[in-house]
Design a protein around this motif. Structure first.
Motif, mmCIF file in Angstrom:
data_model
loop_
_atom_site.group_PDB
_atom_site.id
_atom_site.type_symbol
_atom_site.label_atom_id
_atom_site.label_comp_id
_atom_site.label_asym_id
_atom_site.label_seq_id
_atom_site.Cartn_x
_atom_site.Cartn_y
_atom_site.Cartn_z
ATOM 1 N N UNK A 160 47.256 37.126 45.683
ATOM 2 C CA UNK A 160 47.533 36.815 44.278
ATOM 3 C C UNK A 160 46.350 37.232 43.403
ATOM 4 N N UNK A 161 45.123 36.987 43.884
ATOM 5 C CA UNK A 161 43.917 37.378 43.147
ATOM 6 C C UNK A 161 43.821 38.888 42.984
ATOM 7 N N UNK A 162 44.186 39.609 44.051
ATOM 8 C CA UNK A 162 44.189 41.072 44.003
ATOM 9 C C UNK A 162 45.190 41.588 42.991
ATOM 10 N N UNK A 163 46.392 41.000 43.024
ATOM 11 C CA UNK A 163 47.442 41.442 42.109
ATOM 12 C C UNK A 163 47.022 41.176 40.658
ATOM 13 N N UNK A 164 46.374 40.053 40.460
ATOM 14 C CA UNK A 164 45.860 39.672 39.147
ATOM 15 C C UNK A 164 44.879 40.729 38.637
ATOM 16 N N UNK A 165 44.007 41.172 39.525
ATOM 17 C CA UNK A 165 43.002 42.189 39.173
ATOM 18 C C UNK A 165 43.682 43.500 38.783
ATOM 19 N N UNK A 166 44.626 43.960 39.612
ATOM 20 C CA UNK A 166 45.272 45.251 39.353
ATOM 21 C C UNK A 166 46.253 45.205 38.185
ATOM 22 N N UNK A 167 46.702 44.002 37.819
ATOM 23 C CA UNK A 167 47.626 43.889 36.680
ATOM 24 C C UNK A 167 46.894 43.703 35.353
ATOM 25 N N UNK A 168 45.748 43.024 35.400
ATOM 26 C CA UNK A 168 45.110 42.631 34.137
ATOM 27 C C UNK A 168 43.929 43.502 33.729
ATOM 28 N N UNK A 169 43.308 44.161 34.684
ATOM 29 C CA UNK A 169 42.177 45.029 34.346
ATOM 30 C C UNK A 169 42.726 46.413 33.968
ATOM 31 N N UNK A 170 42.207 47.030 32.916
ATOM 32 C CA UNK A 170 42.684 48.367 32.535
ATOM 33 C C UNK A 170 42.716 49.315 33.726
#
Length: 323
Positions: free
Chosen positions: A179-189
C-alpha cells in the motif's frame, strides 16, 4: 477524467430505468466476486442488462490512477463490464479483461519542470559526496527525490514500512508495504518515480540500487515462490490489481510488426502501466543487478494441464518485447 465512473454512476442512479439496470449488474458482479456459478438464464440477464445500458455514459466511463476514491470508481467500471472478466485467454495469450478502465495519461510537463529545476539545483551544489558515483544515475535520481518534500516523505514512508521486520524473526507487513509503494507511485510526480525506477546503469552497484527501489525482500519475494496462476487469481479478486493488469495488457501487448515491439506503438504508456503493477499482488521487479530483465515472483512448476496458461502469465513480463 471528463466522464469518470463516479459521476456517471450518480447520473444513472437518478434515472429510474438506468437505476434498475445498474442494480441487476451489481448483483451479477457480486455473484462473480463470490465465485457463485450463474446458470444460463442468469448469465443472459446479466448480458442483457449490460446491453441495455447502450449509449449510457456508464458504459464509456473511465477512472484515473491519481483520482480520489479510485477504488469506488473502479468498482463501478467492473460492475458495468462484469461479463468481460471471465479470466479466459484470447488468441494472443492475454486475458479477456476488456479494455483498460484508466483514462489516457494527462500531460505532466509541469512535473518535468520541477524535476529539472531540482536537478539543476543539485548539480550546482558541492557534490564531493557523490565522488566516484557520477555514473550512478540511480543515486542521482534518489538525491533529486530528496530535494522534493513530497517525494522524500512518501519514499521514506514506504521504505520504513517495508524494511520493518526484514532480516529478523519478525516478518514484514507485506500488505502495508504494498500500500505504501502504491501510494508513492500514485502521489509522487511520475517524472520522479520513473527516473528512480528506470535509471540506466553501467555497473552492478547502480543495478543493485535500482533492483532494491521497491524493497524486494518485503514487496516482491516470499519465502517460497507461489504458482503464477495463484498470483493471477489473487489479482483478479482485487479491483485495483485487476484494473492495473487490464491496463498493462492493453498498453504492453507485444507486436512483431511494430518498430518498438508494442501493438499500441506507445512504449511510454507501457512503462507507465508497468509502474502501475507495483504495489499490487502481482508486483514485478528486476531479476538481477546486471540486467534490465523483469519478472513476477512466481513459478509454473506443478501447474498440471494449465502449464501453458501459467507460462503465458509469466511470459507477459519475462519475454515481452514491448516491455
Amino acid at each position: 477524467p471528463r466522464n469518470d465512473c463516479i459521476a456517471a454512476e450518480q447520473l444513472c442512479l437518478s434515472d429510474s430505468t438506468c437505476n434498475g439496470t445498474y442494480r441487476i449488474l451489481e448483483n451479477c458482479a457480486l455473484a462473480k466476486t463470490r465465485f457463485l456459478p450463474l446458470d444460463h438464464d442468469s448469465r443472459l440477464t446479466c448480458l442483457n442488462a449490460e446491453l441495455d445500458l447502450g449509449n449510457s455514459s456508464l458504459l464509456h466511463c473511465k477512472c484515473h490512477r491519481r483520482m480520489k476514491r479510485q477504488e469506488h470508481c473502479l468498482r463501478v467500471f467492473w460492475t458495468v463490464h462484469s461479463s468481460m472478466t471471465d479470466g479466459e485467454m484470447n488468441l494472443q495469450g492475454y486475458f479477456n479483461l476488456e479494455a483498460s478502465p484508466y483514462d489516457s495519461a494527462r500531460s505532466e510537463e509541469h512535473w518535468k519542470a520541477d524535476y529539472n529545476k531540482l536537478s539543476a539545483l543539485l548539480s550546482g551544489k558541492d557534490c564531493s559526496q557523490l565522488a566516484g558515483d557520477v555514473t550512478n544515475s540511480c543515486l542521482k535520481a534518489s538525491h533529486i527525490c530528496n530535494l522534493s518534500k513530497k517525494c522524500v516523505r512518501l519514499r521514506t514512508d514506504y521504505a520504513s514500512i517495508c524494511t520493518k521486520g526484514v532480516g529478523s524473526d519478525n516478518v514484514c507487513d507485506r500488505r502495508k508495504c504494498l500500500r505504501g509503494l502504491r501510494n508513492f507511485f500514485e502521489k509522487v510526480p511520475e517524472d520522479f518515480t520513473r527516473r528512480i525506477l528506470f535509471c540506466p546503469c553501467q555497473d552492478e552497484l547502480c543495478g543493485e540500487r535500482r533492483r532494491k527501489t521497491i524493497v524486494p525482500d518485503c514487496s516482491f519475494q516470499h519465502s517460497t515462490k507461489p504458482n503464477c496462476l495463484w498470483l493471477l487469481d489473487s489479482c483478479l479478486e482485487d479491483h485495483i490489481c485487476k484494473s492495473r493488469l487490464a491496463d498493462f495488457q492493453q498498453n504492453c501487448q507485444p507486436a512483431d510488426a511494430s518498430l518498438g515491439g508494442c501493438s499500441q506503438h506507445n512504449h511510454n504508456a507501457c512503462l507507465q502501466a508497468y509502474m502501475g503493477m507495483i504495489g499490487t499482488p502481482m508486483t514485478p521487479n528486476y531479476v538481477s543487478n546486471s540486467s534490465v530483465k523483469v519478472s513476477l515472483w512466481c513459478t509454473c512448476e506443478s501447474s498440471g494441464n494449465e502449464k501453458e496458461k501459467c507460462d503465458q502469465i509469466l511470459g507477459m513480463f519475462e519475454s515481452n518485447k514491448c516491455l
